[in-house]
Write a protein that holds these residues in place. Structure first.
Motif, PDB file in Angstrom:
ATOM      1  N   THR A 167       0.880  -1.165   0.000  1.00  0.00           N
ATOM      2  CA  THR A 167       0.000   0.000   0.000  1.00  0.00           C
ATOM      3  C   THR A 167       0.912   1.208   0.000  1.00  0.00           C
ATOM      4  N   PRO A 169       1.494   4.998   0.030  1.00  0.00           N
ATOM      5  CA  PRO A 169       0.958   6.346   0.267  1.00  0.00           C
ATOM      6  C   PRO A 169       1.736   7.449  -0.435  1.00  0.00           C
ATOM      7  N   ASN A 172       1.556   9.462  -6.332  1.00  0.00           N
ATOM      8  CA  ASN A 172       0.774  10.665  -6.627  1.00  0.00           C
ATOM      9  C   ASN A 172      -0.733  10.360  -6.578  1.00  0.00           C
ATOM     10  N   PRO A 173      -1.464  10.974  -5.622  1.00  0.00           N
ATOM     11  CA  PRO A 173      -2.896  10.679  -5.501  1.00  0.00           C
ATOM     12  C   PRO A 173      -3.740  11.373  -6.561  1.00  0.00           C
ATOM     13  N   THR A 176      -4.667   7.959 -10.984  1.00  0.00           N
ATOM     14  CA  THR A 176      -4.627   6.518 -10.750  1.00  0.00           C
ATOM     15  C   THR A 176      -3.550   5.913 -11.634  1.00  0.00           C
TER      16      THR A 176
END
Length: 253
Positions: A167, A169, A172-173, A176
């Motif tokens: 996972t 974090p 880059n949010p 996608t």
């Protein structure tokens, strides 16, 4: 009236030459150097010491680089200035999640047109007073260490390392990531690296797909671990290697 010897006006007057304890004429005291010359001398000494210390630091401890691209957004923004810890991996092992600067010995970067060298800038970069702007280096995050089995992707579109899903974090949010399948085992003496801005990073995935094996980075090419953003002032921070992301990763078989 006659004067008594030793009591006349010339006995201790300005005409008498002072004598030392041995009877010889005393040398006049040298006037201490001061004024502008002394001030310039002190400034020169300070500058010389600063240059020597800067050269030692950038050669053995820390070196400054600037970020020329968006491949590590949001961790690093374009034109950020960073300090790289040269002791890693020279004197300590790299960890998964470390952000590293490495020399482009495999031709990942496009060739640059010839430019006119600036002797002043080159000299300041050489002694460490300016960040390296040679653009012969890249910066990515370590995902796989020697012996690791790195795969993209599992059913949940997570990258796995030695079977453990990650996972991430730091990715880059804002976008996608577009999955790019790969299945590699990292050879000894090398690492597998990826950019945090996955859709805009030409990293190990792309180069291994173009020519299998060329996506692995030799540990000998690693300059060091990026530790601190030093500029601009509003972005000063210590860079995280997210140990929790990799805590469940087992050792390679």
């Amino acid at each position: 009236m006659t004067s008594t010897p030793g009591t006349g006006p010339d006995a201790a007057g300005t005409g008498a030459e002072p004598h030392g304890s041995d009877g010889r004429p005393a040398k006049p005291a040298k006037r201490a150097r001061g004024g502008l010359l002394g001030w310039l001398r002190e400034i020169g000494i300070i500058l010389a010491v600063s240059i020597v210390l800067s050269f030692i630091i950038k050669t053995f401890l820390f070196k400054a680089f600037y970020i020329p691209s968006e491949s590590m957004v949001p961790t690093l923004e374009e034109n950020d200035r960073i300090f790289v810890n040269l002791m890693i991996p020279r004197n300590a092992a790299l960890q998964r999640g470390d952000v590293v600067v490495f020399k482009d010995t495999k031709g990942w970067l496009p060739s640059l047109p010839p430019s006119t060298p600036n002797p002043v800038t080159e000299a300041l970069e050489f002694v460490g007073l300016l960040p390296d702007t040679s653009q012969q280096h890249l910066i990515k995050r370590v995902i796989g260490l020697p012996g690791d089995h790195v795969v993209c992707c599992d059913a949940s579109q997570h990258i796995t390392v030695n079977g453990a899903p990650l996972t991430e974090p730091y990715v880059n949010p804002a976008e996608t990531p577009r999955p790019m399948p790969f299945d590699v085992t990292v050879p000894q003496g090398t690492i597998w690296v990826m950019g945090d801005n996955r859709n805009h990073s030409s990293d190990s995935r792309f180069h291994d797909a173009a020519q299998p094996g060329s996506g692995f980075i030799s540990l000998d090419d690693v300059e060091g671990k990026a530790s601190v953003i030093a500029w601009p002032l509003n972005r000063i921070q210590v860079l995280d290697n997210y140990p929790g992301t990799f805590s469940a990763v087992p050792s390679p078989r």
